[in-house]
Design an enzyme around this catalytic site. Structure first.
Site, PDB file in Angstrom:
ATOM      1  N   GLU A 133       0.838  -1.198   0.000  1.00  0.00           N
ATOM      2  CA  GLU A 133       0.000   0.000   0.000  1.00  0.00           C
ATOM      3  C   GLU A 133       0.868   1.239   0.000  1.00  0.00           C
ATOM      4  O   GLU A 133       1.896   1.291   0.678  1.00  0.00           O
ATOM      5  CB  GLU A 133      -0.880   0.084   1.260  1.00  0.00           C
ATOM      6  CG  GLU A 133      -1.976  -0.919   1.415  1.00  0.00           C
ATOM      7  CD  GLU A 133      -2.729  -0.695   2.718  1.00  0.00           C
ATOM      8  OE1 GLU A 133      -2.997   0.474   3.070  1.00  0.00           O
ATOM      9  OE2 GLU A 133      -3.027  -1.690   3.406  1.00  0.00           O
ATOM     10  N   LYS A 185     -15.626   4.766   5.479  1.00  0.00           N
ATOM     11  CA  LYS A 185     -14.419   4.607   6.283  1.00  0.00           C
ATOM     12  C   LYS A 185     -14.477   5.558   7.469  1.00  0.00           C
ATOM     13  O   LYS A 185     -14.806   6.742   7.315  1.00  0.00           O
ATOM     14  CB  LYS A 185     -13.163   4.871   5.447  1.00  0.00           C
ATOM     15  CG  LYS A 185     -12.872   3.803   4.411  1.00  0.00           C
ATOM     16  CD  LYS A 185     -11.451   3.881   3.916  1.00  0.00           C
ATOM     17  CE  LYS A 185     -10.478   3.404   4.980  1.00  0.00           C
ATOM     18  NZ  LYS A 185      -9.080   3.394   4.500  1.00  0.00           N
TER      19      LYS A 185
END
Length: 457
Positions: free
Chosen positions: A265, A322
């Protein structure tokens, strides 16, 4: 050691600028992406898989669970898919019998129609996991690997992504090492496994999370004097290379400098909460564009020249559910309707250097002139932030809105922002993403010029 680079910061800035120019003229061929699903407005997995396959050059996908709808959706696409075993299953899967049952139930029914690349055993376990997860991580990785071999799934590799909380330090890279408590009992046996299994050590290097105003250019691949490492004679002009070399040095100190590194990531948000002026479309685009170009360029890093790093950008979509600050919900390359937040040259019909339009198709210029102006609902605080950024990091000549300038009156934030936002938009090539300004700008065909204040077009 090249002491001339150390002694002459102007030469360092020039070299840095030339390297960035080289990246700028090199088109991005492909990149991996993380496909998160924390949103209530995301498109169905089948549409996502077809979009990636037909409209982008994204060549691999990583998900954070074992979502069967996604696994089925990528069947027949020939796009490598990496899946993640939940952290909570790690203690159970350290048992070989349980691991073989898991592979039989979760991999065998879909492979090879779905082309699994990695089985990720948990996510950032050393950072977030409890004692049972941490103690069983390497045994679970070995069990899953053994179960894959027993099933003759030899092309599927096993790894686990790490946050850079595993490092004791990173500046300069030569001083880097893994946290002492994890070296002997966890990371050494894990690296032994990676060497034996020929799988990469996966890390999540985020310059964004270490950002501070003084390091803005260093974090964003912009020209800067760099950080010199006297022990190696290497000068670092971006945080991304520094973090990767810090990982490499830490591995090398344990005797595993030969093990490959993959980037699980990395990313930059295109918007954030009020006052988070570094979270912009342009910053996100420039960061991820340089990461993508570096991934396939073969340039490597100062301590790993010539190496390519398999890389997964975070993330595919903006995810509206999120938790946390607004930046967490704005890491996406695309909006849920598949329109591009910005372009990092991964659209099959886009051209190198082109902008990310409001739709994935390339921008078609209109025959008339266009200007960038504030949206009607934009707040004064956000518009002032646009002015502050454009007049400093954005490189806009702001003399026209200063006292005595042609566009000083009316002396309002909205009027000044309109002139500055348009100046930036025009200077950067009048692509739609250059008028985004974190959602506060819009393109118009009506000339906003007045009196002696002339808006370029």
């Amino acid at each position: 050691m090249d002491t001339s680079t150390k002694r002459n910061p102007h030469l360092t800035i020039l070299i840095s600028a030339l390297i960035l120019l080289l990246f700028h003229i090199t088109a991005v061929a492909s990149i991996g992406v993380n496909y998160g699903t924390m949103g209530d407005n995301l498109p169905p997995p089948l549409q996502v898989a077809q979009f990636i396959k037909t409209r982008t050059t994204i060549d691999r996908v990583k998900i954070f669970d074992m979502n069967l709808d996604i696994i089925r959706a990528f069947a027949g696409t020939n796009i490598p898919l990496s899946v993640t075993i939940p952290n909570g299953l790690i203690p159970v899967l350290s048992n070989l019998t349980a691991a073989r049952q898991w592979v039989g139930s979760n991999i065998r029914p879909f492979y090879p129609s779905t082309r699994f690349e990695y089985i990720l055993v948990g996510s950032e376990v050393l950072h977030w996991g409890d004692a049972a997860m941490v103690n069983n991580l390497v045994p679970a990785m070995r069990s899953i690997h053994h179960a894959l071999l027993k099933s003759n799934f030899t092309a599927i590799k096993v790894t686990t992504p790490h946050s850079l909380g595993i490092l004791n330090s990173s500046r300069p890279p030569s001083s880097a090492s893994f946290q002492f408590g994890w070296q002997k009992y966890f990371l050494t046996p894990m690296l032994e496994f990676h060497r034996e299994a020929k799988s990469p050590f996966m890390v999540n290097p985020y310059p964004y999370f270490a950002w501070n105003p003084k390091d803005n250019n260093f974090a964003l691949f912009k020209p800067n004097p760099g950080l010199f490492d006297p022990a190696t004679g290497k000068n670092y002009t971006d945080a991304y290379d520094l973090l990767l070399d810090a990982v490499h040095v830490s591995m090398k100190k344990l005797g595993f400098g030969d093990v490959e590194i993959a980037v699980g990531e990395t990313g930059w948000p295109s918007a954030g909460d009020p006052g988070m002026w570094w979270c912009t479309v342009e910053n996100a685009r420039w960061h991820n564009l340089n990461v993508a170009r570096k991934a396939g360029s073969g340039v490597g890093t100062p301590l790993m020249p010539g190496r390519k790093f398999e890389t997964f950008v975070f993330s595919l979509f903006n995810e509206n559910l999120k938790p946390g600050a607004a930046d967490e919900r704005n890491f996406g390359l695309f909006r849920p309707d598949f329109s591009a937040v910005y372009d990092i040259e991964i659209m099959r019909q886009s051209q190198p250097g082109g902008g990310g339009s409001a739709a994935p198709a390339p921008v078609t210029p209109t025959s008339g002139k266009q200007w960038c102006v504030p949206k009607s609902g934009a707040t004064e605080a956000s518009l002032q932030a646009n002015i502050n950024w454009a007049c400093t990091d954005g490189g806009v000549d702001c003399s026209a809105i200063k006292a005595g300038g042609a566009c000083f009156n009316p002396n309002t934030v909205k009027s000044h922002a309109a002139y500055i936002m348009n100046a930036y938009y025009q200077a950067k090539g009048h692509q739609d993403f250059n008028c985004d300004f974190s959602g506060t700008g819009t393109v118009t065909t009506s000339d906003p010029s007045y009196g002696a204040c002339k808006y370029t077009a």
